[in-house]
Scaffold this motif. Structure first.
Motif, PDB file in Angstrom:
ATOM      1  N   LEU A 182       0.691  -1.275   0.121  1.00 28.92           N
ATOM      2  CA  LEU A 182       0.130   0.019   0.091  1.00 28.92           C
ATOM      3  C   LEU A 182       0.892   1.136   0.166  1.00 28.92           C
ATOM      4  CD1 LEU A 182      -2.734   1.332   0.312  1.00 28.92           C
ATOM      5  CD2 LEU A 182      -2.436   1.320   2.575  1.00 28.92           C
ATOM      6  N   ARG A 183       0.711   2.168  -0.816  1.00 31.48           N
ATOM      7  CA  ARG A 183       1.514   3.329  -1.115  1.00 31.48           C
ATOM      8  C   ARG A 183       0.525   4.682  -1.389  1.00 31.48           C
ATOM      9  NH1 ARG A 183       6.816   1.622  -4.581  1.00 31.48           N
ATOM     10  NH2 ARG A 183       7.003  -0.570  -3.775  1.00 31.48           N
ATOM     11  N   LEU A 184       0.698   5.543  -0.302  1.00 34.25           N
ATOM     12  CA  LEU A 184      -0.326   6.622   0.001  1.00 34.25           C
ATOM     13  C   LEU A 184       0.752   7.728  -0.026  1.00 34.25           C
ATOM     14  CD1 LEU A 184      -2.439   5.110   2.638  1.00 34.25           C
ATOM     15  CD2 LEU A 184      -2.940   5.230  -0.146  1.00 34.25           C
ATOM     16  N   ASN A 185       1.277   8.203  -1.442  1.00 33.62           N
ATOM     17  CA  ASN A 185       2.460   9.240  -1.313  1.00 33.62           C
ATOM     18  C   ASN A 185       1.647  10.525  -1.994  1.00 33.62           C
ATOM     19  OD1 ASN A 185       4.273   7.544  -0.242  1.00 33.62           O
ATOM     20  ND2 ASN A 185       4.767   6.685  -2.189  1.00 33.62           N
ATOM     21  N   SER A 186       2.174  11.627  -1.570  1.00 30.37           N
ATOM     22  CA  SER A 186       1.571  13.041  -2.032  1.00 30.37           C
ATOM     23  C   SER A 186       2.773  13.891  -1.775  1.00 30.37           C
ATOM     24  CB  SER A 186       0.426  13.404  -1.532  1.00 30.37           C
ATOM     25  OG  SER A 186       0.437  13.515  -0.037  1.00 30.37           O
ATOM     26  N   TYR A 187       2.696  14.999  -2.591  1.00 31.77           N
ATOM     27  CA  TYR A 187       3.810  15.893  -2.618  1.00 31.77           C
ATOM     28  C   TYR A 187       3.481  17.251  -2.012  1.00 31.77           C
ATOM     29  CZ  TYR A 187       7.927  18.328  -4.357  1.00 31.77           C
ATOM     30  OH  TYR A 187       9.368  18.894  -4.627  1.00 31.77           O
ATOM     31  N   VAL A 188       2.228  17.739  -2.294  1.00 27.19           N
ATOM     32  CA  VAL A 188       1.615  18.839  -1.764  1.00 27.19           C
ATOM     33  C   VAL A 188       1.013  18.816  -0.576  1.00 27.19           C
ATOM     34  CG1 VAL A 188       0.492  21.031  -2.412  1.00 27.19           C
ATOM     35  CG2 VAL A 188       1.997  20.005  -3.982  1.00 27.19           C
ATOM     36  N   ALA A 189       1.163  19.216   0.571  1.00 30.01           N
ATOM     37  CA  ALA A 189       0.500  19.154   2.012  1.00 30.01           C
ATOM     38  C   ALA A 189      -0.546  20.191   1.731  1.00 30.01           C
ATOM     39  CB  ALA A 189       1.313  19.273   3.089  1.00 30.01           C
ATOM     40  N   ASP A 190      -1.671  19.982   1.067  1.00 27.20           N
ATOM     41  CA  ASP A 190      -2.650  21.060   0.855  1.00 27.20           C
ATOM     42  C   ASP A 190      -3.745  20.935   1.926  1.00 27.20           C
ATOM     43  OD1 ASP A 190      -3.633  18.858  -0.392  1.00 27.20           O
ATOM     44  OD2 ASP A 190      -5.323  19.456  -1.397  1.00 27.20           O
ATOM     45  N   THR A 191      -3.544  20.280   2.693  1.00 33.45           N
ATOM     46  CA  THR A 191      -4.470  20.186   3.854  1.00 33.45           C
ATOM     47  C   THR A 191      -3.861  19.600   5.129  1.00 33.45           C
ATOM     48  OG1 THR A 191      -6.709  19.286   4.773  1.00 33.45           O
ATOM     49  CG2 THR A 191      -5.653  17.742   3.183  1.00 33.45           C
ATOM     50  N   GLU A 192      -4.141  20.128   6.144  1.00 33.50           N
ATOM     51  CA  GLU A 192      -3.752  19.523   7.711  1.00 33.50           C
ATOM     52  C   GLU A 192      -4.744  18.585   8.104  1.00 33.50           C
ATOM     53  OE1 GLU A 192      -3.039  22.851   6.693  1.00 33.50           O
ATOM     54  OE2 GLU A 192      -1.501  22.333   5.940  1.00 33.50           O
ATOM     55  N   GLU A 193      -5.718  18.209   7.435  1.00 37.37           N
ATOM     56  CA  GLU A 193      -7.162  17.819   7.989  1.00 37.37           C
ATOM     57  C   GLU A 193      -6.520  16.271   8.257  1.00 37.37           C
ATOM     58  OE1 GLU A 193     -11.180  15.795   6.344  1.00 37.37           O
ATOM     59  OE2 GLU A 193     -10.050  17.385   5.173  1.00 37.37           O
ATOM     60  N   GLU A 194      -7.225  15.698   9.382  1.00 39.27           N
ATOM     61  CA  GLU A 194      -7.023  14.375  10.065  1.00 39.27           C
ATOM     62  C   GLU A 194      -7.504  13.430   9.245  1.00 39.27           C
ATOM     63  OE1 GLU A 194      -7.372  13.550  13.953  1.00 39.27           O
ATOM     64  OE2 GLU A 194      -6.334  15.217  14.830  1.00 39.27           O
ATOM     65  N   ALA A 195      -6.766  12.176   8.986  1.00 38.15           N
ATOM     66  CA  ALA A 195      -7.257  11.183   8.317  1.00 38.15           C
ATOM     67  C   ALA A 195      -8.398  10.422   9.190  1.00 38.15           C
ATOM     68  CB  ALA A 195      -6.270  10.345   7.686  1.00 38.15           C
ATOM     69  N   THR A 196      -9.645  10.475   8.999  1.00 36.39           N
ATOM     70  CA  THR A 196     -10.305  10.044  10.055  1.00 36.39           C
ATOM     71  C   THR A 196     -11.049   8.919   9.283  1.00 36.39           C
ATOM     72  OG1 THR A 196     -12.077  11.586   9.419  1.00 36.39           O
ATOM     73  CG2 THR A 196     -11.039  11.815  11.481  1.00 36.39           C
ATOM     74  N   VAL A 197     -10.500   7.791   9.444  1.00 34.08           N
ATOM     75  CA  VAL A 197     -10.818   6.328   8.881  1.00 34.08           C
ATOM     76  C   VAL A 197     -10.793   5.393   9.984  1.00 34.08           C
ATOM     77  CG1 VAL A 197     -10.207   7.002   6.594  1.00 34.08           C
ATOM     78  CG2 VAL A 197      -8.412   5.833   8.133  1.00 34.08           C
ATOM     79  N   PHE A 198     -11.845   4.266   9.537  1.00 33.67           N
ATOM     80  CA  PHE A 198     -12.213   3.487  10.798  1.00 33.67           C
ATOM     81  C   PHE A 198     -12.087   1.927  10.216  1.00 33.67           C
ATOM     82  CE2 PHE A 198     -14.382   7.337  11.873  1.00 33.67           C
ATOM     83  CZ  PHE A 198     -13.787   7.754  13.049  1.00 33.67           C
ATOM     84  N   GLN A 199     -11.504   1.080  10.963  1.00 36.74           N
ATOM     85  CA  GLN A 199     -11.473  -0.363  10.695  1.00 36.74           C
ATOM     86  C   GLN A 199     -10.805  -0.669   9.413  1.00 36.74           C
ATOM     87  OE1 GLN A 199     -15.756  -1.240  11.025  1.00 36.74           O
ATOM     88  NE2 GLN A 199     -15.386  -2.200  12.984  1.00 36.74           N
ATOM     89  N   LEU A 200      -9.566  -0.114   9.231  1.00 38.17           N
ATOM     90  CA  LEU A 200      -8.721  -0.356   8.037  1.00 38.17           C
ATOM     91  C   LEU A 200      -8.208  -1.791   8.506  1.00 38.17           C
ATOM     92  CD1 LEU A 200      -6.906   2.925   7.722  1.00 38.17           C
ATOM     93  CD2 LEU A 200      -8.532   1.863   6.164  1.00 38.17           C
TER      94      LEU A 200
END
Length: 384
Positions: free
Chosen positions: A104-122
């Motif tokens: 699993l690769r979740l790569n980004s270059y621009v930090a356009d948001t500081e919002e929290e990743a609110t995901v459940f039951q991964l």
């Protein structure tokens, strides 16, 4: 269409985007395992707007969604521009049993948001490799994710790669929070290699953690980091011998384009320095570097470091007792003179040093080459 030939869907969100091709792939693949790779062109010079990247990624994720619980997705690799797009993709992964997913690769270059990743039951019970930006890593690691149990034991350690996160100065990542997340993750998956690169940490944030991170695997690699984070990380990394480390002949720390503070203790058998221009950073890295086994030996590898110059070698001569266990020095594109290297070799030959290799150096005149040849216990190589 034979489904066996439909194994990988590669999508460039910044290229010609044809949803019907995506539909055709998912129709053709049937129930066979497959991989998905998504890019957005040159992420360092983005041409794609966040709105368009979101829209195109949504088209893909909606078509991928019905397959997420079917034990067929082997790898999902997103190397895209905006972190907000990563959060969008993550929203589709929650409450899915991704029992086949290993990469699993979740790569980004621009930090356009500081919002929290609110995901459940991964649920990633078969995961062996995770590439993820530092902020999203901190967000999800405490979210009750089902991580693999003892992945790759006896063959390969779990690969954790924490990638670029460069937000505005007021939103820099807390060292405390990152270390807490890392400590928790490694308590779940203790057998891993660790790479961290290009992350903006708040230099004013502290590092207050009980216990330590145990690193029984073979690699810690830090790149493009500055401030107290390097010292903080090494202060909480404790080596514990393992079959894997023994199999690989020791363990390695790699520092690439990093600023190393004073009193940074580094415990490893192999130390590799890459593209470091500061002589003081190199001295700081070497000053408190030791093998894990007091009776073991070390290898120093230096690659394209303009800071590894005569001043560093002269300091090593003065501090020769620090390098009593140094057995090999390997340098690519040296910034020092052969004469100063010879002086160091003469001193350390009385200790453990037995080999020096130099690549991509200037031509060596015969006089100094003959002087190295007179050092009978030294295996010496200098290649232009």
């Amino acid at each position: 269409m034979d489904p066996v030939f439909w194994t990988t869907l590669s999508v460039n969100l910044n290229g010609p985007f044809i949803p019907s091709i995506i539909t055709k792939f998912f129709t053709a693949v049937g129930k066979n395992p497959f991989n998905v790779t998504v890019t957005s062109g040159d992420t360092s010079s983005p041409e794609l707007s966040a709105t368009k990247e979101h829209a195109r990624l949504t088209v893909l994720m909606k078509q991928l969604d019905p397959h997420l619980g079917a034990k067929v997705l082997k790898s999902l690799r997103l190397d895209i521009i905006y972190r907000s797009s990563i959060l969008l993709a993550l929203s589709y992964l929650g409450e899915k049993e991704l029992f086949c997913l290993s990469d699993l690769r979740l790569n980004s270059y621009v930090a356009d948001t500081e919002e929290e990743a609110t995901v459940f039951q991964l649920m990633f019970p078969e995961l062996t490799s995770l590439h993820i930006d530092a902020k999203t890593f901190v967000d999800i690691v405490m979210e009750g994710v089902e991580w693999p149990q003892l992945p790759g034991m006896g063959i390969h350690p779990f690969a954790l790669v924490v990638t670029r996160y460069r937000p505005r100065e007021e939103d820099l990542l807390s060292i405390d929070g990152f270390v807490d997340a890392l400590d928790f993750f490694i308590s779940e998956i203790p057998f891993l290699t660790l790479r961290i690169s290009d992350v903006g940490f708040d230099p004013s944030s502290g590092c207050d953690i009980d216990g330590c991170i145990v690193r029984p695997s073979a690699l810690v690699s830090l790149a493009d980091l500055e401030g107290p984070i390097i010292q903080a990380l090494f202060s909480i990394i404790e080596y514990r011998p393992s079959d894997m480390a023994a199999f690989q002949g020791g363990d390695t720390a790699v520092l690439t384009r990093c600023e190393v503070a004073t009193e940074t203790e580094i415990w490893c058998d192999f130390l590799r320095l890459e593209e470091i221009d500061s002589s003081s950073s190199i001295i700081n890295a070497l000053e408190n570097w030791s093998p894990h086994n007091p009776m073991g030996y070390t290898t120093l590898m230096v690659d394209k470091c303009s800071g590894f110059d005569d001043s560093v070698l002269e300091w090593m001569v003065e501090e020769e007792d620090r390098f009593a266990r140094l057995k090999k020095i390997a340098v690519t594109k040296p910034a020092f003179s052969a004469e100063t290297l010879h002086e160091l070799a003469e001193v350390l030959l009385d200790e453990a040093l037995s080999e020096i290799q130099v690549w991509d150096g200037p031509p060596l005149d015969e006089e100094i080459r003959d002087r190295f040849a007179e050092l009978e216990k030294l295996k010496f190589s200098w290649k232009v």
